[in-house]
Design a protein around this motif. Structure first.
Motif, PDB file in Angstrom:
ATOM      1  N   PHE A   1      17.671   9.178  14.897  1.00  0.00           N
ATOM      2  CA  PHE A   1      18.994   9.729  15.559  1.00  0.00           C
ATOM      3  C   PHE A   1      19.215   8.792  16.898  1.00  0.00           C
ATOM      4  O   PHE A   1      18.435   8.192  17.339  1.00  0.00           O
ATOM      5  N   PRO A   2      20.302   8.831  17.585  1.00  0.00           N
ATOM      6  CA  PRO A   2      20.779   8.192  18.493  1.00  0.00           C
ATOM      7  C   PRO A   2      19.811   8.323  19.511  1.00  0.00           C
ATOM      8  O   PRO A   2      19.771   9.661  19.946  1.00  0.00           O
ATOM      9  N   GLY A   3      19.294   7.360  20.284  1.00  0.00           N
ATOM     10  CA  GLY A   3      18.470   7.674  21.459  1.00  0.00           C
ATOM     11  C   GLY A   3      16.964   8.006  20.996  1.00  0.00           C
ATOM     12  O   GLY A   3      16.289   8.342  22.081  1.00  0.00           O
ATOM     13  N   LYS A   4      16.801   8.074  20.077  1.00  0.00           N
ATOM     14  CA  LYS A   4      15.314   8.772  19.550  1.00  0.00           C
ATOM     15  C   LYS A   4      14.557   7.821  18.754  1.00  0.00           C
ATOM     16  O   LYS A   4      15.239   6.535  18.261  1.00  0.00           O
ATOM     17  N   GLY A   5      13.367   7.908  18.521  1.00  0.00           N
ATOM     18  CA  GLY A   5      12.609   6.900  17.697  1.00  0.00           C
ATOM     19  C   GLY A   5      12.641   7.162  16.289  1.00  0.00           C
ATOM     20  O   GLY A   5      13.181   8.374  15.929  1.00  0.00           O
ATOM     21  N   ARG A   6      12.097   6.146  15.498  1.00  0.00           N
ATOM     22  CA  ARG A   6      12.240   6.573  13.993  1.00  0.00           C
ATOM     23  C   ARG A   6      11.046   7.567  13.725  1.00  0.00           C
ATOM     24  O   ARG A   6      10.075   7.573  14.197  1.00  0.00           O
ATOM     25  N   VAL A   7      11.316   8.079  12.661  1.00  0.00           N
ATOM     26  CA  VAL A   7      10.430   9.170  12.226  1.00  0.00           C
ATOM     27  C   VAL A   7      10.576   9.269  10.740  1.00  0.00           C
ATOM     28  O   VAL A   7      11.317   9.309   9.906  1.00  0.00           O
ATOM     29  N   SER A   8       9.349   9.524  10.014  1.00  0.00           N
ATOM     30  CA  SER A   8       9.115   9.306   8.753  1.00  0.00           C
ATOM     31  C   SER A   8       9.446  10.546   8.129  1.00  0.00           C
ATOM     32  O   SER A   8       8.992  11.691   8.371  1.00  0.00           O
ATOM     33  N   VAL A   9      10.354  10.403   7.190  1.00  0.00           N
ATOM     34  CA  VAL A   9      10.617  11.874   6.404  1.00  0.00           C
ATOM     35  C   VAL A   9      10.291  11.950   4.821  1.00  0.00           C
ATOM     36  O   VAL A   9      10.124  13.172   4.515  1.00  0.00           O
ATOM     37  N   ALA A  10       9.874  10.831   4.348  1.00  0.00           N
ATOM     38  CA  ALA A  10       9.194  10.796   3.052  1.00  0.00           C
ATOM     39  C   ALA A  10       8.332   9.455   2.921  1.00  0.00           C
ATOM     40  O   ALA A  10       8.968   8.344   3.273  1.00  0.00           O
TER      41      ALA A  10
ATOM     42  N   TYR B   1       0.897  -1.160  -0.137  1.00  0.00           N
ATOM     43  CA  TYR B   1       0.014  -0.032  -0.060  1.00  0.00           C
ATOM     44  C   TYR B   1       0.713   1.371   0.176  1.00  0.00           C
ATOM     45  O   TYR B   1       0.573   2.065  -0.580  1.00  0.00           O
ATOM     46  N   ARG B   2       1.843   1.303   0.842  1.00  0.00           N
ATOM     47  CA  ARG B   2       2.424   2.588   1.079  1.00  0.00           C
ATOM     48  C   ARG B   2       3.776   2.173   1.573  1.00  0.00           C
ATOM     49  O   ARG B   2       4.061   1.560   2.442  1.00  0.00           O
ATOM     50  N   MET B   3       5.181   2.968   0.996  1.00  0.00           N
ATOM     51  CA  MET B   3       6.347   2.768   1.511  1.00  0.00           C
ATOM     52  C   MET B   3       6.918   3.904   2.071  1.00  0.00           C
ATOM     53  O   MET B   3       6.480   4.957   1.415  1.00  0.00           O
ATOM     54  N   ALA B   4       7.665   4.038   2.969  1.00  0.00           N
ATOM     55  CA  ALA B   4       8.376   5.312   3.619  1.00  0.00           C
ATOM     56  C   ALA B   4       9.879   5.037   3.999  1.00  0.00           C
ATOM     57  O   ALA B   4      10.313   4.179   4.194  1.00  0.00           O
ATOM     58  N   TRP B   5      10.320   6.364   4.107  1.00  0.00           N
ATOM     59  CA  TRP B   5      11.716   6.368   4.270  1.00  0.00           C
ATOM     60  C   TRP B   5      11.621   6.934   5.756  1.00  0.00           C
ATOM     61  O   TRP B   5      11.214   7.930   5.958  1.00  0.00           O
ATOM     62  N   PHE B   6      12.279   6.140   6.764  1.00  0.00           N
ATOM     63  CA  PHE B   6      12.233   6.860   8.180  1.00  0.00           C
ATOM     64  C   PHE B   6      13.829   7.237   8.520  1.00  0.00           C
ATOM     65  O   PHE B   6      14.633   6.539   8.067  1.00  0.00           O
ATOM     66  N   ARG B   7      14.083   7.992   9.599  1.00  0.00           N
ATOM     67  CA  ARG B   7      15.434   8.242   9.915  1.00  0.00           C
ATOM     68  C   ARG B   7      15.098   8.025  11.461  1.00  0.00           C
ATOM     69  O   ARG B   7      14.287   8.529  12.384  1.00  0.00           O
TER      70      ARG B   7
ATOM     71  N   TYR C   1       6.183  14.361   2.677  1.00  0.00           N
ATOM     72  CA  TYR C   1       7.483  14.811   3.126  1.00  0.00           C
ATOM     73  C   TYR C   1       7.457  15.618   4.323  1.00  0.00           C
ATOM     74  O   TYR C   1       6.543  16.469   4.521  1.00  0.00           O
ATOM     75  N   ILE C   2       8.430  15.259   5.244  1.00  0.00           N
ATOM     76  CA  ILE C   2       8.381  16.430   6.244  1.00  0.00           C
ATOM     77  C   ILE C   2       9.104  17.645   5.728  1.00  0.00           C
ATOM     78  O   ILE C   2       9.708  17.690   4.780  1.00  0.00           O
ATOM     79  N   ASP C   3       8.850  18.834   6.651  1.00  0.00           N
ATOM     80  CA  ASP C   3       9.028  20.053   5.954  1.00  0.00           C
ATOM     81  C   ASP C   3      10.660  20.346   6.023  1.00  0.00           C
ATOM     82  O   ASP C   3      11.190  20.902   4.992  1.00  0.00           O
ATOM     83  N   SER C   4      11.177  19.636   6.794  1.00  0.00           N
ATOM     84  CA  SER C   4      12.815  19.867   6.852  1.00  0.00           C
ATOM     85  C   SER C   4      13.605  19.116   5.604  1.00  0.00           C
ATOM     86  O   SER C   4      14.772  19.473   5.323  1.00  0.00           O
ATOM     87  N   VAL C   5      12.826  18.292   4.849  1.00  0.00           N
ATOM     88  CA  VAL C   5      13.630  17.863   3.517  1.00  0.00           C
ATOM     89  C   VAL C   5      12.829  17.959   2.653  1.00  0.00           C
ATOM     90  O   VAL C   5      13.240  17.982   1.155  1.00  0.00           O
ATOM     91  N   LYS C   6      11.824  18.844   2.493  1.00  0.00           N
ATOM     92  CA  LYS C   6      11.259  19.164   1.227  1.00  0.00           C
ATOM     93  C   LYS C   6      12.168  20.094   0.372  1.00  0.00           C
ATOM     94  O   LYS C   6      12.606  20.891   0.811  1.00  0.00           O
TER      95      LYS C   6
END
Length: 119
Positions: A40-49, A32-38, A60-65
């Motif tokens: 950071f050390p000690g943090k959870g995964r966040v979808s960026v695209a 259905y849908r695929m995403a790239w997450f990132r 997209y998240i704003d910081s990578v648009k």
């Protein structure tokens, strides 16, 4: 069982580019849908695209648009993340994730690939 295999991470200087790939394999693939997450050390995964498999619509998240582009090669069951104008704050482990149906969460993951942006 669907498997996701990522490639393309590495070390790049600020302002440089990288392209990540995520190939889906296994049983007849229909997602259905695929995403790239990132992550950071000690943090959870966040979808960026994210991208819908059926119509290739994207989010997209704003910081990578304007810098990152997600795309699909349906013939190869592969999703790409083209990352341009990379910044040190983009440094993270990047994962691709899959939702098989609209009712599913992201529950199939690649192994992760390190992206380091540093001079």
């Amino acid at each position: 069982q669907v498997q996701l295999v990522e490639s393309g991470g590495g070390l790049v200087q600020p302002g440089g580019s990288l392209r990540l790939s995520c190939a889906a394999s296994g049983r007849t693939f229909s997602g259905y849908r695929m995403a790239w997450f990132r992550q950071f050390p000690g943090k959870g995964r966040v979808s960026v695209a994210a991208i819908n498999w059926s119509d290739s619509s994207t989010d997209y998240i704003d910081s990578v648009k304007g810098r990152f582009t997600i795309s699909i090669d349906k013939a190869k069951n592969t999703v790409f993340l083209q990352m341009n104008s990379l910044k040190p704050e983009d440094t993270a482990v990047y994962y691709c994730g899959l939702r098989n149906t609209i009712a599913d969460p992201y529950n199939i993951w690649g192994q992760g690939t390190q992206v380091t942006v540093s001079s």
